[in-house]
Design a protein around this motif. Structure first.
Motif, PDB file in Angstrom:
ATOM      1  N   LEU A 121       0.817  -1.211   0.000  1.00  0.00           N
ATOM      2  CA  LEU A 121       0.000   0.000   0.000  1.00  0.00           C
ATOM      3  C   LEU A 121       0.851   1.262   0.000  1.00  0.00           C
ATOM      4  O   LEU A 121       0.625   2.190  -0.795  1.00  0.00           O
ATOM      5  N   ARG A 122       1.850   1.309   0.859  1.00  0.00           N
ATOM      6  CA  ARG A 122       2.662   2.525   0.974  1.00  0.00           C
ATOM      7  C   ARG A 122       3.536   2.741  -0.250  1.00  0.00           C
ATOM      8  O   ARG A 122       3.804   3.884  -0.624  1.00  0.00           O
ATOM      9  N   THR A 123       3.990   1.663  -0.865  1.00  0.00           N
ATOM     10  CA  THR A 123       4.766   1.812  -2.095  1.00  0.00           C
ATOM     11  C   THR A 123       3.929   2.505  -3.163  1.00  0.00           C
ATOM     12  O   THR A 123       4.394   3.445  -3.828  1.00  0.00           O
ATOM     13  N   VAL A 124       2.688   2.052  -3.317  1.00  0.00           N
ATOM     14  CA  VAL A 124       1.795   2.662  -4.306  1.00  0.00           C
ATOM     15  C   VAL A 124       1.508   4.121  -3.950  1.00  0.00           C
ATOM     16  O   VAL A 124       1.589   5.022  -4.800  1.00  0.00           O
ATOM     17  N   MET A 125       1.202   4.382  -2.684  1.00  0.00           N
ATOM     18  CA  MET A 125       0.845   5.735  -2.263  1.00  0.00           C
ATOM     19  C   MET A 125       2.031   6.692  -2.374  1.00  0.00           C
ATOM     20  O   MET A 125       1.870   7.873  -2.718  1.00  0.00           O
ATOM     21  N   ILE A 126       3.245   6.199  -2.078  1.00  0.00           N
ATOM     22  CA  ILE A 126       4.431   7.047  -2.183  1.00  0.00           C
ATOM     23  C   ILE A 126       4.706   7.412  -3.636  1.00  0.00           C
ATOM     24  O   ILE A 126       5.028   8.563  -3.964  1.00  0.00           O
ATOM     25  N   LEU A 127       4.566   6.445  -4.533  1.00  0.00           N
ATOM     26  CA  LEU A 127       4.787   6.721  -5.952  1.00  0.00           C
ATOM     27  C   LEU A 127       3.756   7.716  -6.478  1.00  0.00           C
ATOM     28  O   LEU A 127       4.096   8.643  -7.228  1.00  0.00           O
ATOM     29  N   VAL A 128       2.496   7.530  -6.075  1.00  0.00           N
ATOM     30  CA  VAL A 128       1.446   8.465  -6.505  1.00  0.00           C
ATOM     31  C   VAL A 128       1.684   9.850  -5.907  1.00  0.00           C
ATOM     32  O   VAL A 128       1.585  10.875  -6.593  1.00  0.00           O
ATOM     33  N   GLY A 129       1.999   9.867  -4.599  1.00  0.00           N
ATOM     34  CA  GLY A 129       2.250  11.146  -3.943  1.00  0.00           C
ATOM     35  C   GLY A 129       3.446  11.872  -4.527  1.00  0.00           C
ATOM     36  O   GLY A 129       3.420  13.092  -4.709  1.00  0.00           O
ATOM     37  N   GLY A 130       4.510  11.119  -4.843  1.00  0.00           N
ATOM     38  CA  GLY A 130       5.685  11.724  -5.462  1.00  0.00           C
ATOM     39  C   GLY A 130       5.370  12.315  -6.823  1.00  0.00           C
ATOM     40  O   GLY A 130       5.855  13.407  -7.169  1.00  0.00           O
ATOM     41  N   TRP A 131       4.550  11.612  -7.593  1.00  0.00           N
ATOM     42  CA  TRP A 131       4.167  12.122  -8.909  1.00  0.00           C
ATOM     43  C   TRP A 131       3.348  13.406  -8.775  1.00  0.00           C
ATOM     44  O   TRP A 131       3.552  14.368  -9.516  1.00  0.00           O
ATOM     45  N   LEU A 132       2.429  13.422  -7.805  1.00  0.00           N
ATOM     46  CA  LEU A 132       1.601  14.608  -7.605  1.00  0.00           C
ATOM     47  C   LEU A 132       2.446  15.819  -7.222  1.00  0.00           C
ATOM     48  O   LEU A 132       2.247  16.936  -7.728  1.00  0.00           O
ATOM     49  N   ILE A 133       3.422  15.604  -6.327  1.00  0.00           N
ATOM     50  CA  ILE A 133       4.266  16.707  -5.891  1.00  0.00           C
ATOM     51  C   ILE A 133       5.130  17.224  -7.046  1.00  0.00           C
ATOM     52  O   ILE A 133       5.362  18.428  -7.194  1.00  0.00           O
ATOM     53  N   ALA A 134       5.615  16.278  -7.871  1.00  0.00           N
ATOM     54  CA  ALA A 134       6.442  16.672  -9.014  1.00  0.00           C
ATOM     55  C   ALA A 134       5.635  17.479 -10.036  1.00  0.00           C
ATOM     56  O   ALA A 134       6.156  18.405 -10.662  1.00  0.00           O
ATOM     57  N   GLN A 135       4.360  17.139 -10.183  1.00  0.00           N
ATOM     58  CA  GLN A 135       3.522  17.825 -11.164  1.00  0.00           C
ATOM     59  C   GLN A 135       2.872  19.086 -10.604  1.00  0.00           C
ATOM     60  O   GLN A 135       2.695  20.071 -11.319  1.00  0.00           O
ATOM     61  N   PHE A 136       2.502  19.031  -9.328  1.00  0.00           N
ATOM     62  CA  PHE A 136       1.763  20.139  -8.705  1.00  0.00           C
ATOM     63  C   PHE A 136       2.412  20.468  -7.358  1.00  0.00           C
ATOM     64  O   PHE A 136       2.116  19.827  -6.343  1.00  0.00           O
ATOM     65  N   HIS A 137       3.284  21.460  -7.346  1.00  0.00           N
ATOM     66  CA  HIS A 137       4.028  21.801  -6.131  1.00  0.00           C
ATOM     67  C   HIS A 137       3.102  22.188  -4.982  1.00  0.00           C
ATOM     68  O   HIS A 137       3.408  21.930  -3.814  1.00  0.00           O
ATOM     69  N   TRP A 138       1.960  22.776  -5.306  1.00  0.00           N
ATOM     70  CA  TRP A 138       1.053  23.243  -4.257  1.00  0.00           C
ATOM     71  C   TRP A 138       0.456  22.093  -3.437  1.00  0.00           C
ATOM     72  O   TRP A 138      -0.113  22.321  -2.353  1.00  0.00           O
ATOM     73  N   VAL A 139       0.597  20.854  -3.914  1.00  0.00           N
ATOM     74  CA  VAL A 139       0.116  19.704  -3.143  1.00  0.00           C
ATOM     75  C   VAL A 139       0.823  19.630  -1.791  1.00  0.00           C
ATOM     76  O   VAL A 139       0.258  19.157  -0.799  1.00  0.00           O
ATOM     77  N   LEU A 140       2.075  20.138  -1.739  1.00  0.00           N
ATOM     78  CA  LEU A 140       2.807  20.148  -0.467  1.00  0.00           C
ATOM     79  C   LEU A 140       2.063  20.937   0.595  1.00  0.00           C
ATOM     80  O   LEU A 140       2.044  20.558   1.772  1.00  0.00           O
ATOM     81  N   TYR A 141       1.428  22.032   0.180  1.00  0.00           N
ATOM     82  CA  TYR A 141       0.675  22.840   1.143  1.00  0.00           C
ATOM     83  C   TYR A 141      -0.551  22.076   1.653  1.00  0.00           C
ATOM     84  O   TYR A 141      -0.907  22.174   2.830  1.00  0.00           O
ATOM     85  N   LEU A 142      -1.186  21.315   0.771  1.00  0.00           N
ATOM     86  CA  LEU A 142      -2.325  20.492   1.206  1.00  0.00           C
ATOM     87  C   LEU A 142      -1.876  19.428   2.196  1.00  0.00           C
ATOM     88  O   LEU A 142      -2.533  19.184   3.212  1.00  0.00           O
ATOM     89  N   PHE A 143      -0.736  18.781   1.889  1.00  0.00           N
ATOM     90  CA  PHE A 143      -0.186  17.781   2.806  1.00  0.00           C
ATOM     91  C   PHE A 143       0.106  18.407   4.166  1.00  0.00           C
ATOM     92  O   PHE A 143      -0.194  17.836   5.214  1.00  0.00           O
ATOM     93  N   GLY A 144       0.713  19.597   4.136  1.00  0.00           N
ATOM     94  CA  GLY A 144       1.049  20.270   5.380  1.00  0.00           C
ATOM     95  C   GLY A 144      -0.178  20.614   6.203  1.00  0.00           C
ATOM     96  O   GLY A 144      -0.210  20.393   7.417  1.00  0.00           O
ATOM     97  N   ALA A 145      -1.206  21.163   5.542  1.00  0.00           N
ATOM     98  CA  ALA A 145      -2.449  21.505   6.246  1.00  0.00           C
ATOM     99  C   ALA A 145      -3.108  20.254   6.822  1.00  0.00           C
ATOM    100  O   ALA A 145      -3.630  20.262   7.954  1.00  0.00           O
ATOM    101  N   PHE A 146      -3.059  19.167   6.049  1.00  0.00           N
ATOM    102  CA  PHE A 146      -3.643  17.905   6.515  1.00  0.00           C
ATOM    103  C   PHE A 146      -2.934  17.410   7.774  1.00  0.00           C
ATOM    104  O   PHE A 146      -3.576  16.959   8.733  1.00  0.00           O
ATOM    105  N   LEU A 147      -1.604  17.490   7.790  1.00  0.00           N
ATOM    106  CA  LEU A 147      -0.847  17.050   8.957  1.00  0.00           C
ATOM    107  C   LEU A 147      -1.123  17.943  10.167  1.00  0.00           C
ATOM    108  O   LEU A 147      -1.218  17.448  11.302  1.00  0.00           O
ATOM    109  N   LEU A 148      -1.257  19.246   9.948  1.00  0.00           N
ATOM    110  CA  LEU A 148      -1.599  20.159  11.047  1.00  0.00           C
ATOM    111  C   LEU A 148      -2.943  19.785  11.680  1.00  0.00           C
ATOM    112  O   LEU A 148      -3.072  19.684  12.902  1.00  0.00           O
ATOM    113  N   ILE A 149      -3.938  19.583  10.833  1.00  0.00           N
ATOM    114  CA  ILE A 149      -5.275  19.226  11.322  1.00  0.00           C
ATOM    115  C   ILE A 149      -5.237  17.873  12.028  1.00  0.00           C
ATOM    116  O   ILE A 149      -5.836  17.692  13.097  1.00  0.00           O
TER     117      ILE A 149
END
Length: 327
Positions: free
Chosen positions: A126-154
């Motif tokens: 599961l984590r291998t798949v999610m890491i690859l997907v998450g890495g692709w999203l971050i590479a394509q859309f830098h603003w995803v990092l802000y969503l990840f950060g807000a999610f971790l804060l909440i």
């Protein structure tokens, strides 16, 4: 995303993980059903930690040899150990949920090893798949990092408020759904997932336990994977530190299960860690927090929380401490 790690190290990493899982399965089968002692859990935990540290050393050497930069090698090694520590720490909360599930279903300790082993394999996939997907999203859309950060804060804030509260597994919607879909026997039948009762094939409580452990893996993967991206965007570091943290999960479970009462404040510390990592991720384009500083903050928070837990651990009453002959 790109990595400075040579391709041969990817092959070594995959090989080490496969061999480790095979050996773990062989040991599990050879030992059979038996209660895992604290000594055995400590020994296996040390083995997994030593394996992770050894791999970090190999990573340092591979980067140093491939790039000729000692500074870069030091940075990658720090990223690995920081990510490893964060994922290992967040796995503690995962373990406490496992403990709650096992207690609720009264799973014999001799059967818990197989459940954890299957959970580890599922978590790796599961984590291998999610890491690859998450890495692709971050590479394509830098603003995803802000969503990840807000999610971790909440998530950190919610974890803080939920710390110390006893979870109500009976009202868990996933468990209610499983019971509606599957007829379940009242008793365990060894490690079997299905049995025959009154001429009908029914599930055993072991199947419900496996299903809930799998769902827990999904929930915690959503929390923990964004955390590692706050440390590094190198896909090899993200994946390897995550997987090595998971490999020792079974041994760590039996160790922490025996020590759970001593670290009753740990959830608060984990909540603070998530808030710190979330804030670091949201400020990534404003303030660059060095990896070494991040490592120090995480270690400091966890150490302080564990120290406070031991200092404020609930003590037995005087009557409970009296020898039987005096009562």
């Amino acid at each position: 995303m790109s990595t400075v790690v040579p391709s041969w190290l990817w092959a070594v990493f995959v090989g080490v993980v496969i061999i480790a899982l095979i050996l773990d399965f062989v040991v599990l089968r050879k030992q059979g059903d038996h209660d895992v002692s604290v000594k055995e859990a400590i020994n296996w935990s040390l083995v997994w930690v030593a394996l992770s540290v050894g791999f970090m050393g190999l990573l340092w050497w591979a980067v140093r040899d491939g790039t000729g930069s000692t500074e870069l090698a030091n940075t990658k090694a720090l990223e690995f150990i920081t990510g490893y520590l964060i994922e290992k720490s967040l796995a503690v909360d995962n373990i406490f949920v496992f403990l709650m599930i096992f207690t609720y279903f009264a799973v014999p300790s001799a059967y818990q090893k197989r459940v954890l082993m299957l959970g580890i394999i599922g978590a790796i996939v599961l984590r291998t798949v999610m890491i690859l997907v998450g890495g692709w999203l971050i590479a394509q859309f830098h603003w995803v990092l802000y969503l990840f950060g807000a999610f971790l804060l909440i998530t950190g804030v919610k974890m803080w408020w939920a710390a110390g509260q006893e979870p109500d597994l009976e009202s868990n919607p996933a468990l209610k759904l499983l019971r509606k879909v599957l007829p379940v026997s009242k008793d365990f039948h060894g490690e079997r997932f299905f049995t025959i009762e009154n001429g009908k094939r029914v599930a055993t409580p072991m199947l419900l336990v496996i299903a809930l452990v799998g769902m827990t893996d999904v929930i915690f993967a959503v929390d923990s994977i964004p955390a590692i991206f706050a440390i590094t965007s190198d896909p090899f570091i993200v994946l390897s530190s995550n997987i090595f943290a998971i490999l020792g999960l079974r041994a760590m479970y039996f160790l922490l299960a025996a020590m759970a009462s001593k670290f009753h404040l740990l959830s608060y510390g984990l909540a603070v860690v998530l808030v710190f990592i979330g804030g670091k991720m949201m400020l990534i384009d404003v303030i660059k927090i060095p990896v070494l500083l991040s490592l120090g903050v995480v270690i400091g928070i966890l150490a302080l929380t564990m120290w406070l837990s031991v200092r404020t651990a609930p003590r037995l009453s005087e009557s409970a401490q009296e020898p039987p002959a005096l009562r």
